[in-house]
Design a protein around this motif. Structure first.
Motif, PDB file in Angstrom:
ATOM      1  N   PHE A   1     104.643  88.101 111.465  1.00 45.10           N
ATOM      2  CA  PHE A   1     104.101  86.979 112.238  1.00 45.10           C
ATOM      3  C   PHE A   1     102.575  87.022 112.146  1.00 45.10           C
ATOM      4  O   PHE A   1     101.879  87.387 113.095  1.00 45.10           O
ATOM      5  N   VAL A   2     102.056  86.651 110.977  1.00 42.42           N
ATOM      6  CA  VAL A   2     100.619  86.682 110.713  1.00 42.42           C
ATOM      7  C   VAL A   2     100.023  85.312 111.033  1.00 42.42           C
ATOM      8  O   VAL A   2     100.539  84.279 110.568  1.00 42.42           O
ATOM      9  N   ASN A   3      98.955  85.308 111.813  1.00 41.39           N
ATOM     10  CA  ASN A   3      98.275  84.060 112.196  1.00 41.39           C
ATOM     11  C   ASN A   3      99.230  83.053 112.835  1.00 41.39           C
ATOM     12  O   ASN A   3      99.143  81.847 112.605  1.00 41.39           O
ATOM     13  N   GLU A   4     100.179  83.592 113.617  1.00 40.90           N
ATOM     14  CA  GLU A   4     101.167  82.761 114.303  1.00 40.90           C
ATOM     15  C   GLU A   4     102.003  81.945 113.322  1.00 40.90           C
ATOM     16  O   GLU A   4     102.418  80.822 113.606  1.00 40.90           O
ATOM     17  N   LEU A   5     102.290  82.535 112.180  1.00 42.63           N
ATOM     18  CA  LEU A   5     103.119  81.917 111.150  1.00 42.63           C
ATOM     19  C   LEU A   5     104.302  82.819 110.851  1.00 42.63           C
ATOM     20  O   LEU A   5     104.200  84.061 110.943  1.00 42.63           O
ATOM     21  N   GLU A   6     105.415  82.220 110.460  1.00 42.73           N
ATOM     22  CA  GLU A   6     106.594  82.992 110.092  1.00 42.73           C
ATOM     23  C   GLU A   6     106.399  83.551 108.683  1.00 42.73           C
ATOM     24  O   GLU A   6     106.536  82.838 107.686  1.00 42.73           O
ATOM     25  N   THR A   7     106.073  84.834 108.602  1.00 36.80           N
ATOM     26  CA  THR A   7     105.763  85.473 107.318  1.00 36.80           C
ATOM     27  C   THR A   7     106.762  86.566 106.969  1.00 36.80           C
ATOM     28  O   THR A   7     106.447  87.466 106.190  1.00 36.80           O
ATOM     29  N   ALA A   8     107.954  86.525 107.537  1.00 35.52           N
ATOM     30  CA  ALA A   8     108.969  87.544 107.255  1.00 35.52           C
ATOM     31  C   ALA A   8     109.659  87.248 105.929  1.00 35.52           C
ATOM     32  O   ALA A   8     109.928  86.091 105.593  1.00 35.52           O
ATOM     33  N   TYR A   9     109.946  88.305 105.178  1.00 38.46           N
ATOM     34  CA  TYR A   9     110.696  88.190 103.927  1.00 38.46           C
ATOM     35  C   TYR A   9     111.320  89.543 103.623  1.00 38.46           C
ATOM     36  O   TYR A   9     110.935  90.582 104.177  1.00 38.46           O
ATOM     37  N   ILE A  10     112.289  89.522 102.743  1.00 34.26           N
ATOM     38  CA  ILE A  10     112.981  90.733 102.357  1.00 34.26           C
ATOM     39  C   ILE A  10     112.357  91.285 101.083  1.00 34.26           C
ATOM     40  O   ILE A  10     111.912  90.524 100.218  1.00 34.26           O
ATOM     41  N   THR A  11     112.315  92.602 100.966  1.00 29.32           N
ATOM     42  CA  THR A  11     111.690  93.222  99.802  1.00 29.32           C
ATOM     43  C   THR A  11     112.697  93.323  98.655  1.00 29.32           C
ATOM     44  O   THR A  11     113.921  93.192  98.845  1.00 29.32           O
ATOM     45  N   CYS A  12     112.156  93.574  97.501  1.00 29.07           N
ATOM     46  CA  CYS A  12     113.003  93.722  96.313  1.00 29.07           C
ATOM     47  C   CYS A  12     113.886  94.955  96.418  1.00 29.07           C
ATOM     48  O   CYS A  12     115.037  94.952  95.966  1.00 29.07           O
ATOM     49  N   ALA A  13     113.363  96.021  97.027  1.00 26.65           N
ATOM     50  CA  ALA A  13     114.151  97.245  97.167  1.00 26.65           C
ATOM     51  C   ALA A  13     115.379  97.014  98.040  1.00 26.65           C
ATOM     52  O   ALA A  13     116.470  97.546  97.760  1.00 26.65           O
ATOM     53  N   GLU A  14     115.233  96.211  99.106  1.00 26.60           N
ATOM     54  CA  GLU A  14     116.379  95.928  99.968  1.00 26.60           C
ATOM     55  C   GLU A  14     117.435  95.104  99.245  1.00 26.60           C
ATOM     56  O   GLU A  14     118.640  95.301  99.445  1.00 26.60           O
ATOM     57  N   VAL A  15     116.999  94.179  98.396  1.00 25.44           N
ATOM     58  CA  VAL A  15     117.963  93.368  97.642  1.00 25.44           C
ATOM     59  C   VAL A  15     118.744  94.235  96.667  1.00 25.44           C
ATOM     60  O   VAL A  15     119.975  94.103  96.525  1.00 25.44           O
ATOM     61  N   LYS A  16     118.051  95.136  95.982  1.00 29.79           N
ATOM     62  CA  LYS A  16     118.733  95.997  95.011  1.00 29.79           C
ATOM     63  C   LYS A  16     119.620  97.030  95.700  1.00 29.79           C
ATOM     64  O   LYS A  16     120.604  97.506  95.116  1.00 29.79           O
ATOM     65  N   LYS A  17     119.276  97.377  96.944  1.00 29.07           N
ATOM     66  CA  LYS A  17     120.102  98.348  97.661  1.00 29.07           C
ATOM     67  C   LYS A  17     121.464  97.759  97.992  1.00 29.07           C
ATOM     68  O   LYS A  17     122.485  98.468  97.949  1.00 29.07           O
ATOM     69  N   HIS A  18     121.507  96.483  98.327  1.00 31.81           N
ATOM     70  CA  HIS A  18     122.775  95.807  98.630  1.00 31.81           C
ATOM     71  C   HIS A  18     123.183  94.990  97.403  1.00 31.81           C
ATOM     72  O   HIS A  18     122.708  93.869  97.183  1.00 31.81           O
ATOM     73  N   GLU A  19     124.039  95.552  96.594  1.00 31.18           N
ATOM     74  CA  GLU A  19     124.396  94.929  95.322  1.00 31.18           C
ATOM     75  C   GLU A  19     125.154  93.625  95.513  1.00 31.18           C
ATOM     76  O   GLU A  19     125.062  92.720  94.681  1.00 31.18           O
TER      77      GLU A  19
END
Length: 580
Positions: free
Chosen positions: A316-334
């Motif tokens: 939540f940077v500058n009162e904006l929705e800035t959440a996202y998933i990382t590449c490592a998390e995507v590769k962890k869940h095949e």
């Protein structure tokens, strides 16, 4: 947006099937149950359709297809090794290592200088140095988060302080940091220049002891921006996309090099910025299904991640929705996301051809917006009120159209810039298509000179008033009584113009009388009178020569200008508003 899509689909269905209208008008739920799945299936352009259109006439095939297609894949891989692999580093891995060490040295030195004055600040590298998309030799961008400056900006946004007070407070903080760098730098810095009157205050400078391998003296230029945390989030998101697959990073670097060669990467010149082009690359790869949407809430839920602004400030940077998933998390869940098997063995050159073709001939830029937050081709351009049909619209991944800071990255591109971008895309698509066709027939990679055509010298800079005056000054000189043939309209210059006659004879070099400002004083009035006398003595027009030949004295009687006129009533007709 949703209503517009429903109406559009409904009208298309009405045209194709007139009986559908009668079914829809019946007060039964079965009609709507049949209509809603139809709408959901037709709302977006599927990835398969885009893939078929992007790679025509070189379709991406499965690995078990014909031998000719397998040969083309091998040849395009050789094309990558010759042209695109060199973009990672044209001078070798050792140079990249030394360049990263120079960035680390600059970061440590700046942190030491600033922390001596402020012990609660946070310095972060962003831009191409953070995303890993630098072509070498670029400036280092850093964001400085100062809590006192953040509090001042919050007070200004709430309306607690005036704009002048906000500017003065920010100026004091910027100059305080500047003095800290100068005093604690031990002559390691040069050209330290604070820029306070800007949307984002910045300190520009040069680090002399960086040992940068891309410069002769080893110096490294840098920009320290204040409270530019959103740029850090943007660069981090692009970095996550670039490490999903090595071909993603190679494609980003290839597009960045192409825009650099054709001078298409400057928003100040009325074009698109490098950050905008990287967004277009990611959106193209999302549209064909090559990369996932890292901001997709469903994908984040599958991976067990939810936005948590309280424990993670980067969500939540500058009162904006800035959440996202990382590449490592995507590769962890095949099972969360898998790339289609048809992209196995596809080269970067092949993807580059699809990128050129997608934005040159397929993407409906007149009606839709490119958005990596959405991740598919169905977002209408009307979400931005200032969007135009002729302009390419690009939504910022965090400063979205429904946020308090909506940002259309394509709004900086002027009309000439749009024309240049589209013409360069068409030329690049045609050139690379001819390259792939020749490789499919002959298979000679050594005969290929480049993956895109040479740049053309077309300037899109906004023309300034001084440039227009310089161009008009180069026109042919028009003298009294002449006609200017190059003018848009034929204009005859009057021959009895006092100013032009004086200019022709050399008198009255002071220029025409002033039209604005204060009235001339006594000294200037005498000087103007002398100029007028000089005009009468040297300015010889046709009436003067005619009077001399006939023996008539053309000089009027000299009046005493210092003698004041009698005050009283004005004669009728002179300055009387009622008579007029």
């Amino acid at each position: 947006e949703s209503i517009e899509k429903h109406i559009r689909i409904l009208v298309e269905q009405m045209i194709q099937d007139p009986t559908f209208v009668t079914e829809l008008m019946e007060p039964k739920d079965e009609a709507w149950e049949k209509f809603i799945p139809h709408v959901l299936s037709q709302m977006r352009i599927t990835a398969d359709k885009i893939v078929d259109q992007c790679f025509d006439p070189f379709p991406i095939v499965a690995p078990d297809d014909t031998a000719a297609d397998a040969k083309l894949k091998q040849i395009t891989s050789d094309l990558d090794d010759r042209f695109i692999a060199t973009l990672v580093s044209s001078k070798g891995e050792e140079v990249d290592k030394r360049y990263k060490e120079s960035i680390d040295s600059l970061y440590d030195k700046l942190s030491t200088c600033i922390l001596h004055r402020y012990n609660d600040v946070k310095l972060t590298v962003y831009g191409s140095c953070l995303s890993g998309l630098s072509l070498g030799g670029s400036d280092v961008d850093l964001s400085l988060h100062v809590p006192s400056a953040h509090r001042v900006r919050k007070q200004f946004e709430r309306g607690d302080i005036a704009a002048s007070e906000y500017e003065q407070a920010m100026k004091r903080i910027v100059y305080s940091v500047t003095n800290a760098i100068r005093m604690r730098g031990n002559y390691d810095f040069d050209d330290i220049t604070p820029v306070t009157r800007a949307r984002v205050p910045v300190i520009k400078g040069k680090y002399l002891k960086a040992r940068n391998p891309h410069t002769e003296d080893g110096s490294l230029h840098f920009d320290v921006c204040f409270l530019n945390d959103i740029a850090v989030a943007n660069s981090s998101l692009l970095r996550e996309y670039s490490i999903i697959d090595h071909r993603v990073r190679m494609l980003m670097l290839a597009v960045k090099k192409w825009t650099q060669d054709h001078k298409l990467n400057s928003a100040a010149d009325g074009l698109l910025s490098s950050y905008s082009w990287m967004n277009l690359v990611v959106f193209y790869l999302q549209a064909i299904g090559f990369v996932p949407n890292l901001q997709d809430r469903e994908l984040m839920a599958v991976c067990g991640i939810s936005p948590d602004p309280d424990n993670n400030p980067m969500h939540f940077v500058n009162e904006l929705e800035t959440a996202y998933i990382t590449c490592a998390e995507v590769k962890k869940h095949e099972n969360a996301w898998t790339r289609p098997s048809q992209f196995k063995g596809v080269s970067t050159s092949w993807l580059l051809y699809g990128f050129f073709r997608f934005y040159a001939k397929i993407f409906p830029r007149g009606t839709l917006t490119a958005s990596i937050r959405v991740g598919h081709v169905d977002m209408m351009k009307v979400v931005f009120p200032k969007a135009r049909v002729t302009k390419l619209s690009i939504e910022d991944p965090f400063e979205t159209h429904f946020s308090h800071k909506p940002h259309d990255l394509g709004s900086h591109c002027i009309e000439k810039g749009q024309i240049k971008v589209r013409s360069c895309l068409l030329a690049a698509e045609e050139h690379l298509r001819s390259v792939l066709e020749s490789l499919k027939e002959k298979g000679d990679v050594e005969s290929i000179e480049s993956l895109w055509p040479p740049p053309t010298d077309v300037s899109t800079k906004r023309q300034k008033s001084g440039d227009r005056q310089d161009k008009s000054a180069k026109k042919a000189k028009v003298m009294p009584g002449d006609v200017n043939p190059e003018a848009e309209a034929v204009v005859v210059v009057p021959a009895n113009s006092k100013w032009l006659n004086a200019a022709k004879t050399g008198a009255n070099r002071r220029g025409p009388p002033r039209q604005r400002g204060r009235a001339p004083g006594p000294r200037n009035r005498v000087r103007q009178d002398d100029n007028r006398n000089g005009n009468r003595q040297t300015g010889r027009d046709e009436a003067t020569e005619k009077n001399e030949t006939e023996g008539i004295d053309s000089k009027p009687p000299v009046q005493d200008r210092n003698k004041s006129k009698p005050r009283g009533k004005k004669p009728p007709g002179e300055g009387d508003d009622t008579d007029q």
